[in-house]
Motif scaffolding. Structure first.
Motif, short mmCIF file in Angstrom:
data_model
loop_
_atom_site.label_atom_id
_atom_site.label_comp_id
_atom_site.label_asym_id
_atom_site.label_seq_id
_atom_site.Cartn_x
_atom_site.Cartn_y
_atom_site.Cartn_z
N GLU A 133 -2.75 -6.64 -4.65
CA GLU A 133 -2.43 -7.09 -3.86
C GLU A 133 -1.94 -8.92 -5.24
N ARG A 134 -3.20 -8.36 -6.56
CA ARG A 134 -2.32 -9.85 -7.12
C ARG A 134 -0.68 -9.27 -8.41
N GLU A 135 -0.47 -7.90 -7.81
CA GLU A 135 1.17 -7.78 -8.09
C GLU A 135 2.26 -7.77 -7.34
N GLY A 136 1.34 -8.72 -6.20
CA GLY A 136 2.08 -9.08 -4.86
C GLY A 136 2.91 -8.29 -3.52
N TYR A 137 1.66 -7.04 -4.05
CA TYR A 137 1.57 -5.94 -2.28
C TYR A 137 0.35 -5.99 -1.65
N LYS A 138 0.80 -5.98 -0.23
CA LYS A 138 -0.08 -5.51 0.81
C LYS A 138 -1.13 -4.23 0.71
N THR A 139 -1.94 -4.62 1.41
CA THR A 139 -3.19 -3.02 0.68
C THR A 139 -3.70 -2.99 2.14
N VAL A 140 -4.09 -1.74 2.21
CA VAL A 140 -4.61 -0.79 3.17
C VAL A 140 -5.75 0.10 2.88
N ILE A 141 -6.99 0.26 3.45
CA ILE A 141 -7.66 1.46 2.28
C ILE A 141 -8.16 2.09 3.73
N ALA A 142 -8.04 2.98 3.26
CA ALA A 142 -8.71 4.47 4.01
C ALA A 142 -9.98 5.05 3.28
N LEU A 143 -11.15 5.43 3.89
CA LEU A 143 -12.18 6.22 3.28
C LEU A 143 -12.55 7.67 3.17
N ASP A 144 -11.09 8.11 4.51
CA ASP A 144 -11.75 10.35 4.43
C ASP A 144 -9.79 9.92 4.91
N GLY A 145 -9.86 11.06 4.70
CA GLY A 145 -7.94 11.67 5.17
C GLY A 145 -7.86 11.78 6.49
N ALA A 146 -8.53 11.95 7.67
CA ALA A 146 -8.40 11.38 8.25
C ALA A 146 -8.37 10.39 8.95
N ILE A 164 -4.32 3.45 0.49
CA ILE A 164 -5.35 3.06 -0.71
C ILE A 164 -6.05 4.47 -0.05
N ILE A 165 -6.00 5.56 0.10
CA ILE A 165 -7.09 6.73 0.70
C ILE A 165 -7.95 7.25 -0.74
N GLU A 166 -9.33 6.71 -0.53
CA GLU A 166 -10.05 7.08 -1.77
C GLU A 166 -11.40 6.32 -1.27
N ASP A 167 -11.92 7.29 -1.57
CA ASP A 167 -13.39 7.86 -0.70
C ASP A 167 -14.43 6.69 -1.54
N GLU A 168 -13.83 6.54 -3.44
CA GLU A 168 -15.00 5.67 -3.37
C GLU A 168 -14.47 4.29 -3.44
N LYS A 169 -15.50 3.34 -2.52
CA LYS A 169 -15.61 2.09 -1.76
C LYS A 169 -14.88 1.39 -3.74
N ASP A 170 -16.04 1.52 -3.86
CA ASP A 170 -15.56 0.76 -5.09
C ASP A 170 -14.55 0.25 -6.05
N LEU A 171 -13.93 1.77 -6.41
CA LEU A 171 -12.63 2.19 -6.62
C LEU A 171 -11.33 1.86 -5.53
N ALA A 172 -11.48 2.29 -4.77
CA ALA A 172 -10.24 1.80 -3.26
C ALA A 172 -10.28 -0.28 -3.61
N GLU A 173 -11.22 -0.15 -3.19
CA GLU A 173 -11.73 -2.19 -3.40
C GLU A 173 -11.11 -3.18 -4.68
N LEU A 174 -11.20 -2.19 -6.32
CA LEU A 174 -10.22 -2.46 -7.48
C LEU A 174 -9.03 -2.11 -7.05
N LEU A 175 -8.93 -0.86 -6.95
CA LEU A 175 -6.96 -1.17 -6.40
C LEU A 175 -6.14 -1.98 -5.90
N SER A 176 -7.57 -2.28 -4.67
CA SER A 176 -6.63 -3.00 -3.49
C SER A 176 -6.53 -4.30 -4.12
N PHE A 177 -7.23 -4.75 -4.78
CA PHE A 177 -7.61 -5.87 -6.11
C PHE A 177 -6.45 -6.48 -6.65
N ASN A 178 -6.33 -5.94 -7.85
CA ASN A 178 -5.07 -5.18 -8.38
C ASN A 178 -3.99 -5.32 -8.02
#
Length: 226
Positions: free
Chosen positions: A22-35, A6-20
């Motif tokens: 992972e609930r569907e059975g995926y592993k997630t990694v979050i990055a908050l900017d392009g680099a 998940i490459i998303e600068d809005e931390k709250d949205l990134a964490e919400l996406l990650s939660f959903n």
């Protein structure tokens, strides 16, 4: 377990996406900017990337271009997340290699369906032979390679699946709804202009051979030899 970056600068949205996810059975990694996202692509080699278009320091389109230009990551499908919903924005997204485009705000259910659909179409359907030849088109399903009149063409995962579907149904008209179902995996109503945009991309990349993809006005497309 499949990994979604998940490459998303809005931390709250990134964490919400990650939660959903992972609930569907995926592993997630979050990055908050392009680099940070590009570093994570190299390090993690995810199965799919959810990419925000408006990122600090580097636009999502530039991130997508970089991902698709690298041999190590070109195969990774990219789903763009953006508040920009104009037709031209979608076209630009697909032109830089995005496999799907989700407009904010979106429902969690819709996004999960999109992710599942994109992951399902990462690989082509099995064929009786690894090599398929139609006209000047040669598809190697095992290597995921396409040559047109002897020249190798780089297609995105979605473009490859779309061409493969048309080739395997040679001479038969395919409606936009059928293509959305069988190529994109959508089981719900979707903007069929997505199909038109990808057909245009196919024709452009294939040069003169793109003329084999015929438009059946008001219905869909078919592939036939001149």
């Amino acid at each position: 377990m499949q990994t979604v970056l998940i490459i998303e600068d809005e931390k709250d949205l990134a964490e919400l996406l990650s939660f959903n996810l992972e609930r569907e059975g995926y592993k997630t990694v979050i990055a908050l900017d392009g680099a940070e996202g590009l570093e994570a692509v190299e390090r993690v080699q995810p199965d799919l990337i959810l990419l925000d278009l408006m990122l600090p320091g580097m636009f999502g389109t530039d991130v997508c271009k970089t991902v698709k230009k690298s041999e190590k990551s070109a195969h990774i499908p990219v789903v763009m997340l953006t508040a920009k919903g104009e037709e031209i924005d979608k076209v630009v997204g697909f032109e830089v290699g995005a496999d799907d485009y989700v407009i904010k705000p979106f429902s969690t259910r819709e996004l999960m369906l999109r992710v599942k659909a994109v992951l399902r179409r990462k690989a082509p359907e099995p064929a009786a032979t690894n090599i398929i030849n139609v006209g000047g088109i040669r598809i190697d399903t095992e290597r995921h390679e396409v040559t047109v009149n002897g020249d190798e063409i780089n297609f995105t995962t979605t473009e490859f699946k779309l061409l493969y579907t048309l080739v395997m149904r040679f001479g038969r008209v395919q409606s936009r709804d059928v293509l959305l179902r069988d190529v994109w995996g959508y089981n719900f109503v979707e903007d069929t202009r997505t199909v038109d945009t990808h057909i245009t991309r196919l024709r452009t990349k294939m040069g003169n051979a793109g003329d084999m993809i015929k438009t059946v006005r008001g219905f869909g497309y078919k592939l036939e030899v001149q």
